[in-house]
Design a protein around this motif. Sequence first.
Motif, PDB file in Angstrom:
ATOM      1  N   MET A 151       0.844  -1.186   0.000  1.00  0.00           N
ATOM      2  CA  MET A 151       0.000   0.000   0.000  1.00  0.00           C
ATOM      3  C   MET A 151       0.886   1.245   0.000  1.00  0.00           C
ATOM      4  N   SER A 152       0.458   2.274  -0.698  1.00  0.00           N
ATOM      5  CA  SER A 152       1.228   3.507  -0.720  1.00  0.00           C
ATOM      6  C   SER A 152       0.339   4.698  -0.400  1.00  0.00           C
ATOM      7  N   THR A 153       0.982   5.776   0.042  1.00  0.00           N
ATOM      8  CA  THR A 153       0.299   7.024   0.356  1.00  0.00           C
ATOM      9  C   THR A 153       0.836   8.099  -0.572  1.00  0.00           C
ATOM     10  N   SER A 154      -0.046   8.711  -1.332  1.00  0.00           N
ATOM     11  CA  SER A 154       0.345   9.747  -2.279  1.00  0.00           C
ATOM     12  C   SER A 154       0.653  11.053  -1.547  1.00  0.00           C
ATOM     13  N   LEU A 155       1.694  11.751  -2.008  1.00  0.00           N
ATOM     14  CA  LEU A 155       2.037  13.072  -1.481  1.00  0.00           C
ATOM     15  C   LEU A 155       1.701  14.092  -2.563  1.00  0.00           C
ATOM     16  N   THR A 156       0.830  15.027  -2.248  1.00  0.00           N
ATOM     17  CA  THR A 156       0.416  16.030  -3.221  1.00  0.00           C
ATOM     18  C   THR A 156       0.651  17.435  -2.668  1.00  0.00           C
ATOM     19  N   ILE A 157       0.703  18.401  -3.572  1.00  0.00           N
ATOM     20  CA  ILE A 157       0.818  19.799  -3.153  1.00  0.00           C
ATOM     21  C   ILE A 157      -0.483  20.168  -2.445  1.00  0.00           C
ATOM     22  N   PRO A 158      -0.406  20.515  -1.145  1.00  0.00           N
ATOM     23  CA  PRO A 158      -1.621  20.842  -0.396  1.00  0.00           C
ATOM     24  C   PRO A 158      -2.077  22.285  -0.636  1.00  0.00           C
ATOM     25  N   LYS A 159      -3.329  22.528  -0.357  1.00  0.00           N
ATOM     26  CA  LYS A 159      -3.878  23.886  -0.409  1.00  0.00           C
ATOM     27  C   LYS A 159      -3.733  24.470   0.995  1.00  0.00           C
ATOM     28  N   LEU A 160      -2.732  25.336   1.183  1.00  0.00           N
ATOM     29  CA  LEU A 160      -2.439  25.878   2.512  1.00  0.00           C
ATOM     30  C   LEU A 160      -3.286  27.096   2.865  1.00  0.00           C
ATOM     31  N   GLN A 161      -3.699  27.866   1.877  1.00  0.00           N
ATOM     32  CA  GLN A 161      -4.579  29.006   2.096  1.00  0.00           C
ATOM     33  C   GLN A 161      -5.767  28.888   1.142  1.00  0.00           C
ATOM     34  N   MET A 162      -6.848  29.562   1.489  1.00  0.00           N
ATOM     35  CA  MET A 162      -8.059  29.504   0.657  1.00  0.00           C
ATOM     36  C   MET A 162      -7.777  29.910  -0.790  1.00  0.00           C
ATOM     37  N   SER A 163      -6.889  30.875  -0.977  1.00  0.00           N
ATOM     38  CA  SER A 163      -6.621  31.391  -2.320  1.00  0.00           C
ATOM     39  C   SER A 163      -5.488  30.656  -3.049  1.00  0.00           C
TER      40      SER A 163
ATOM     41  N   GLN B 262       8.834  14.456  -8.083  1.00  0.00           N
ATOM     42  CA  GLN B 262       9.005  15.782  -8.667  1.00  0.00           C
ATOM     43  C   GLN B 262      10.253  16.433  -8.077  1.00  0.00           C
ATOM     44  N   ALA B 263      10.823  17.362  -8.831  1.00  0.00           N
ATOM     45  CA  ALA B 263      12.059  18.037  -8.431  1.00  0.00           C
ATOM     46  C   ALA B 263      11.794  19.231  -7.523  1.00  0.00           C
ATOM     47  N   ALA B 264      12.679  19.428  -6.563  1.00  0.00           N
ATOM     48  CA  ALA B 264      12.628  20.613  -5.712  1.00  0.00           C
ATOM     49  C   ALA B 264      12.989  21.837  -6.543  1.00  0.00           C
ATOM     50  N   GLY B 265      12.461  22.984  -6.130  1.00  0.00           N
ATOM     51  CA  GLY B 265      12.743  24.230  -6.821  1.00  0.00           C
ATOM     52  C   GLY B 265      11.731  24.566  -7.908  1.00  0.00           C
ATOM     53  N   GLU B 266      10.778  23.676  -8.139  1.00  0.00           N
ATOM     54  CA  GLU B 266       9.758  23.881  -9.162  1.00  0.00           C
ATOM     55  C   GLU B 266       8.415  24.212  -8.518  1.00  0.00           C
ATOM     56  N   THR B 267       7.563  24.906  -9.268  1.00  0.00           N
ATOM     57  CA  THR B 267       6.225  25.271  -8.809  1.00  0.00           C
ATOM     58  C   THR B 267       5.207  24.343  -9.472  1.00  0.00           C
ATOM     59  N   TYR B 268       4.266  23.839  -8.653  1.00  0.00           N
ATOM     60  CA  TYR B 268       3.270  22.880  -9.124  1.00  0.00           C
ATOM     61  C   TYR B 268       1.876  23.320  -8.685  1.00  0.00           C
ATOM     62  N   PRO B 269       0.841  23.002  -9.479  1.00  0.00           N
ATOM     63  CA  PRO B 269      -0.536  23.296  -9.067  1.00  0.00           C
ATOM     64  C   PRO B 269      -0.923  22.479  -7.827  1.00  0.00           C
ATOM     65  N   VAL B 270      -1.824  23.026  -7.020  1.00  0.00           N
ATOM     66  CA  VAL B 270      -2.372  22.285  -5.878  1.00  0.00           C
ATOM     67  C   VAL B 270      -2.926  20.958  -6.378  1.00  0.00           C
ATOM     68  N   GLY B 271      -2.635  19.888  -5.668  1.00  0.00           N
ATOM     69  CA  GLY B 271      -3.118  18.559  -6.025  1.00  0.00           C
ATOM     70  C   GLY B 271      -2.144  17.725  -6.845  1.00  0.00           C
ATOM     71  N   THR B 272      -1.065  18.347  -7.343  1.00  0.00           N
ATOM     72  CA  THR B 272      -0.074  17.611  -8.119  1.00  0.00           C
ATOM     73  C   THR B 272       0.632  16.587  -7.241  1.00  0.00           C
ATOM     74  N   GLU B 273       0.738  15.356  -7.701  1.00  0.00           N
ATOM     75  CA  GLU B 273       1.470  14.330  -6.954  1.00  0.00           C
ATOM     76  C   GLU B 273       2.957  14.592  -7.089  1.00  0.00           C
ATOM     77  N   ILE B 274       3.623  14.769  -5.950  1.00  0.00           N
ATOM     78  CA  ILE B 274       5.065  15.050  -5.957  1.00  0.00           C
ATOM     79  C   ILE B 274       5.874  13.869  -5.447  1.00  0.00           C
ATOM     80  N   GLY B 275       5.199  12.891  -4.867  1.00  0.00           N
ATOM     81  CA  GLY B 275       5.887  11.719  -4.342  1.00  0.00           C
ATOM     82  C   GLY B 275       4.897  10.766  -3.705  1.00  0.00           C
ATOM     83  N   GLU B 276       5.464   9.724  -3.102  1.00  0.00           N
ATOM     84  CA  GLU B 276       4.616   8.777  -2.372  1.00  0.00           C
ATOM     85  C   GLU B 276       5.446   8.103  -1.286  1.00  0.00           C
ATOM     86  N   ILE B 277       4.723   7.563  -0.328  1.00  0.00           N
ATOM     87  CA  ILE B 277       5.350   6.772   0.725  1.00  0.00           C
ATOM     88  C   ILE B 277       4.844   5.359   0.539  1.00  0.00           C
ATOM     89  N   VAL B 278       5.811   4.432   0.347  1.00  0.00           N
ATOM     90  CA  VAL B 278       5.431   3.031   0.098  1.00  0.00           C
ATOM     91  C   VAL B 278       5.894   2.153   1.234  1.00  0.00           C
TER      92      VAL B 278
END
Length: 76
Positions: A1-13, A60-76
């Motif tokens: 089983m794995s857990t997806s890591l995504t860019i979270p929505k930290l503020q409403m905007s 995904q690589a550090a130093g890059e900007t991604y939309p909220v919800g983009t999968e950047i990694g996972e924990i397996v």
Amino acid sequence: MSTSLTIPKLQMSSTEGTLAEWLVADGSTVEEGQAIYSLETDKSVQEIEAPASGKLVQKQAAGETYPVGTEIGEIV
């Protein structure tokens, strides 16, 4: 089983975030609650904690900007 890591929505905007830095090396074992990466938005920089324990797989690589919800990694 794995857990997806995504860019979270930290503020409403929030529509994107910059993966400022991976705090744990790819392939390393992490514990739930351990800080694994830092996320920069237009208003703040925050360390994001692992939602589960296991092996970190970076997708995904550090130093890059991604939309909220983009999968950047996972924990397996």
